[in-house]
Design a protein around this motif. Structure first.
Motif, mmCIF file in Angstrom:
data_model
loop_
_atom_site.group_PDB
_atom_site.id
_atom_site.type_symbol
_atom_site.label_atom_id
_atom_site.label_comp_id
_atom_site.label_asym_id
_atom_site.label_seq_id
_atom_site.Cartn_x
_atom_site.Cartn_y
_atom_site.Cartn_z
ATOM 1 N N HIS A 155 2.042 -62.869 -3.769
ATOM 2 C CA HIS A 155 2.597 -61.530 -4.010
ATOM 3 C C HIS A 155 4.047 -61.401 -3.563
ATOM 4 O O HIS A 155 4.385 -61.805 -2.457
ATOM 5 C CB HIS A 155 1.777 -60.453 -3.282
ATOM 6 C CG HIS A 155 0.459 -60.218 -3.916
ATOM 7 N ND1 HIS A 155 -0.679 -60.824 -3.462
ATOM 8 C CD2 HIS A 155 0.108 -59.485 -4.991
ATOM 9 C CE1 HIS A 155 -1.694 -60.455 -4.236
ATOM 10 N NE2 HIS A 155 -1.248 -59.647 -5.171
ATOM 11 N N GLY A 156 4.856 -60.790 -4.457
ATOM 12 C CA GLY A 156 6.259 -60.528 -4.118
ATOM 13 C C GLY A 156 6.579 -59.064 -4.320
ATOM 14 O O GLY A 156 6.617 -58.281 -3.376
ATOM 15 N N SER A 157 6.735 -58.665 -5.584
ATOM 16 C CA SER A 157 7.099 -57.276 -5.866
ATOM 17 C C SER A 157 6.058 -56.302 -5.326
ATOM 18 O O SER A 157 6.398 -55.251 -4.790
ATOM 19 C CB SER A 157 7.243 -57.053 -7.366
ATOM 20 O OG SER A 157 8.185 -57.943 -7.901
ATOM 21 N N ASN A 158 4.798 -56.652 -5.481
ATOM 22 C CA ASN A 158 3.736 -55.758 -5.014
ATOM 23 C C ASN A 158 3.471 -55.972 -3.527
ATOM 24 O O ASN A 158 2.562 -56.697 -3.130
ATOM 25 C CB ASN A 158 2.466 -56.000 -5.834
ATOM 26 C CG ASN A 158 1.339 -55.096 -5.373
ATOM 27 O OD1 ASN A 158 1.562 -54.129 -4.627
ATOM 28 N ND2 ASN A 158 0.126 -55.404 -5.797
ATOM 29 N N VAL A 159 4.289 -55.313 -2.712
ATOM 30 C CA VAL A 159 4.204 -55.529 -1.259
ATOM 31 C C VAL A 159 2.842 -55.093 -0.727
ATOM 32 O O VAL A 159 2.283 -55.706 0.189
ATOM 33 C CB VAL A 159 5.346 -54.753 -0.546
ATOM 34 C CG1 VAL A 159 5.260 -54.910 0.959
ATOM 35 C CG2 VAL A 159 6.697 -55.241 -1.053
ATOM 36 N N GLN A 160 2.277 -54.043 -1.340
ATOM 37 C CA GLN A 160 0.977 -53.553 -0.849
ATOM 38 C C GLN A 160 -0.132 -54.581 -1.085
ATOM 39 O O GLN A 160 -1.216 -54.479 -0.510
ATOM 40 C CB GLN A 160 0.600 -52.224 -1.519
ATOM 41 C CG GLN A 160 1.568 -51.078 -1.219
ATOM 42 C CD GLN A 160 1.955 -50.985 0.253
ATOM 43 O OE1 GLN A 160 1.090 -51.087 1.131
ATOM 44 N NE2 GLN A 160 3.237 -50.817 0.540
ATOM 45 N N GLY A 161 0.137 -55.580 -1.909
ATOM 46 C CA GLY A 161 -0.869 -56.613 -2.173
ATOM 47 C C GLY A 161 -0.813 -57.793 -1.212
ATOM 48 O O GLY A 161 -1.593 -58.741 -1.346
#
Ligand SMILES: Cc1cc2nc3c(=O)[nH]c(=O)nc-3n(C[C@H](O)[C@H](O)[C@H](O)COP(=O)(O)OP(=O)(O)OC[C@H]3O[C@@H](n4cnc5c(N)ncnc54)[C@H](O)[C@@H]3O)c2cc1C
Length: 675
Positions: free
Chosen positions: A146-152
């Motif tokens: 995961h990069g852009s989706n920090v919540q993931g």
């Protein structure tokens, strides 16, 4: 500026045709006389120090390059301490060393994260060590999965009340931290982002200061797996950086190493919010993005400086009667490709200077607990980061092509500049993801305005860079009054059509989204259009800030006049490039579009005699430019010839491998049955 050599100036003729005061332009570019002087001093300091040489950098192996980076970073620090440099001077010195390394993340991300997210006690404990380089820090957020989706993100920090400690753990392969600069080999500490779990509940992503390596022998601490993630695009370039991988196997850290400014875990394991508002984090974000926009103007101006100087030296084809060959800079196609990039470098420089002001403004408002302008400031910085970095990456590649075959040589400096620059489109927020965030804000405003058109004069007005949207009634209907090519020189005419285009595109999106079965579906279906609406909005901001800059007092004969031409070129080349937007939204007619193009041609001809002086005003040393094609003195061919001999392949006349592979081939006496 030249840094040595003393060869005759082959570009002297070009410099003599300048119609403005180059020193005055240096001040306008740098922001103040003081800024010119400090930058000049630091650039010369670096250029004259043999440790900072970089002419053979692209020929080094990865190991040699990394060691060279460690050496340069340590030497830079030594000079900063010995010369008692100020923070401003030290930052410039590091800039001119021009080699990505762990220090960038230490100063650029680790220290700001602790300042922004740490409590006062945490800052008191950690910052002095960081300031003295007793510890080296990095910023470990992104994971393999995961990069852009920090919540993931998957890394966990589970509180153990029996020991008053957090247990840091990487439960899966995809939870391995992956990419952080400085992590692979150099950092002793990291700010690690992980899911906070206490009392059996997952409270989402939080930051933790974690020691990774021994301060005695630099070996990883028990339970910590560390390494470099491998070679990256290009030669030299970002390969000087040890982007790293990190895994935790139940690594324990004291509770007080959670960054606790916004929320805390008590001794008993209770999760509590502090009374500090979450919006404070915006300040750091605006700061980081402001530096990225400033870097875009630096990278773009370097590429343009190389391409302009070389295009003035390079000659191809002659007149029909066998006269001298033509400088390629005189070709109209070369000008129409290059001068908009020159204008963009200035445009980004000025919008970057404005962003510095915005950061101060946001900070003051935060201190006064006024959060009203934050969503707009956040959207505007996200959009500017995205648009300026994408355009700069494309522009560096265009400059390479503008330099023909020699632009493809490492010694031109352009391949390395491109390779080192392009990840700016990805780090600190992927450019597409950021533009989608901008479009959410635009959509909300457009929707609100559509609903309240009737009351907008009295209702809540949009502020800052979206203030123009409040003028919805006029902008939805206005028609450009441009009637001659020269009418496009009027900044008000330009501003009106850029505002109308941006607003109409946002409103079109909002109308189409409202027809979708749900807002979410509408957003997803229309995201390509939303992206274009966001780009239109951001381009308007850049055009507006350039126009506002020209309303200031700009000293120096001819300086303002040149900037006015560049501002018109910047805006009109965008209009020409995005003509479809302007026509389809009915902001201009096809004839007005043609008039804009006609004026562009005239402006290119006016910029031509000033082109070399306009890139001289960037005031770059030959060392910083790192390009034989962009040399100040224009003595390109001997330099190209000399550079070639530095290649390790030329260490022997007969290459390694001749005996094993070439000679047998050449000496073979095969009987080829079919011949
Ligand atoms: C040179 C370099 C240095 C870095 N340094 C650091 C560092 O120091 N510390 C750190 O923590 N990280 C660092 N990173 C990681 C960087 O922050 C991430 O690469 C970045 O956040 C993008 O995430 P990703 O790579 O997972 O891309 P992804 O999010 O997987 O993106 C892949 C593609 O999907 C698209 N996409 C993703 N989400 C959406 C969406 N919602 N809608 C439409 N399209 C979408 C993107 O536009 C992109 O085209 C670095 C990266 C690089 C290249």
């Amino acid at each position: 500026m030249a840094d040595g050599g003393g060869e005759p100036d082959q570009l002297a003729g070009e410099r003599a045709t300048a119609q403005f005061d180059v020193d005055g332009m240096k001040v306008a570019w740098a922001g103040s006389r003081h800024a010119v002087e400090v930058a000049d001093r630091m650039a010369r300091l670096v250029a004259s120090d043999p440790v900072f040489r970089k002419d053979t950098r692209t020929m080094l192996s990865r190991k040699e390059l990394f060691k060279d980076t460690l050496k340069k970073a340590a030497h830079a620090w030594k000079r900063i301490v010995e010369l008692r440099l100020t923070e401003e001077e030290a930052n410039l010195l590091r800039l001119y060393v021009d080699q990505p390394g762990y220090v960038d993340l230490h100063w650029g991300m680790f220290v700001p994260a602790i300042k922004g997210q740490g409590t006062e006690e945490q800052q008191k404990k950690w910052l002095p060590m960081a300031y003295k380089f007793q510890i080296i820090g990095c910023y470990a957020q992104t994971e393999l999965g995961h990069g852009s989706n920090v919540q993931g993100l998957e890394t966990t920090a589970t509180f153990d009340p029996s020991a008053d400690e957090f247990v840091m753990h990487s439960p899966t392969l995809t939870s391995s931290k992956w990419w952080p600069g400085g992590l692979g080999k150099a950092s002793t500490h990291a700010v690690v982002y992980a899911r906070l779990i206490t009392e059996g509940k997952d409270y989402g992503i939080h930051g933790f200061i974690v020691q990774l390596r021994s301060l005695d022998d630099h070996s990883p601490l028990p339970g910590v797996t560390l390494g470099d993630i491998g070679g990256k695009f290009g030669s030299g370039a970002y390969n000087s950086m040890d982007n790293g991988v990190l895994r935790f196997d139940h690594v324990r850290i004291p509770r007080d190493q959670m960054l606790m400014r916004l929320s805390q875990v008590t001794r008993e394991g209770k999760y509590v919010h502090s009374d500090v508002p979450k919006q404070l984090l915006y300040g750091t974000m605006v700061y980081v993005r402001q530096t990225i926009v400033a870097d875009a103007s630096k990278a773009l101006s370097r590429a343009v400086c190389i391409a302009v100087r070389y295009s003035a030296i390079r000659k191809q084809f002659g007149s029909q009667d066998g006269g001298p060959e033509t400088q390629v800079l005189n070709y109209k196609t070369q000008q129409s490709r290059l001068f908009p990039l020159l204008a963009s470098a200035y445009a980004y420089r000025f919008v970057g200077q404005w962003l510095k002001w915005l950061y101060t403004d946001v900070t003051q408002k935060l201190e006064a607990k006024d959060y009203s302008t934050l969503p707009e400031a956040h959207a505007c910085t996200a959009g500017l980061k995205s648009v300026t970095t994408s355009a700069t990456a494309d522009a560096i590649e265009e400059c390479r092509k503008l330099c023909g075959g020699h632009g493809y040589l490492n010694s031109s400096g352009l391949p390395e500049l491109f390779a080192v620059y392009v990840p700016a489109c990805t780090y600190e927020g992927d450019n597409v993801v950021l533009l989608l965030q901008v479009s959410v804000v635009l959509h909300l405003v457009a929707r609100f305005l559509m609903k309240t058109v009737a009351q907008v004069a009295t209702g809540k007005q949009p502020v800052g860079t979206i203030a123009y949207m409040g003028n919805i009634q006029h902008l939805m209907q206005c028609k450009s009054a441009v009637n001659t090519a020269e009418d496009w020189l009027n900044p008000a005419a330009i501003k009106e059509v850029f505002e109308a285009r941006a607003l109409r595109m946002a409103v079109n999106c909002a109308q189409n989204i409202s027809k979708a079965p749900s807002q979410e579906e509408g957003f997803s279906e229309l995201s390509p259009d939303l992206l274009e609406a966001a780009v239109a909005h951001v381009q308007l901001i850049i055009v507006t800030k350039f126009i506002e800059k020209l309303q200031e007092d700009i000293p120096g004969p001819g300086v303002k006049e040149q900037l006015q031409k560049l501002c018109s070129i910047y805006a009109l080349h965008l209009l020409h490039k995005h003509l479809g937007d302007f026509l389809s939204t009915g902001c201009i007619t096809a004839r007005q579009g043609a008039l804009a193009n006609e004026l562009l041609g005239k402006l290119y001809a006016q910029v031509r005699p000033n082109a070399v002086a306009l890139v001289d005003a960037f005031d770059y040393t030959d060392h910083y430019l790192g390009s034989v094609l962009g040399r100040y003195d224009g003595d390109v061919y001997p330099a190209l010839y000399e550079e070639a001999w530095k290649d390790p392949l030329n260490e022997t006349v007969v290459p390694d491998g001749y005996q094993e592979h070439l000679r047998p081939l050449l000496k073979q006496q095969l009987k080829l049955s079919r011949l």
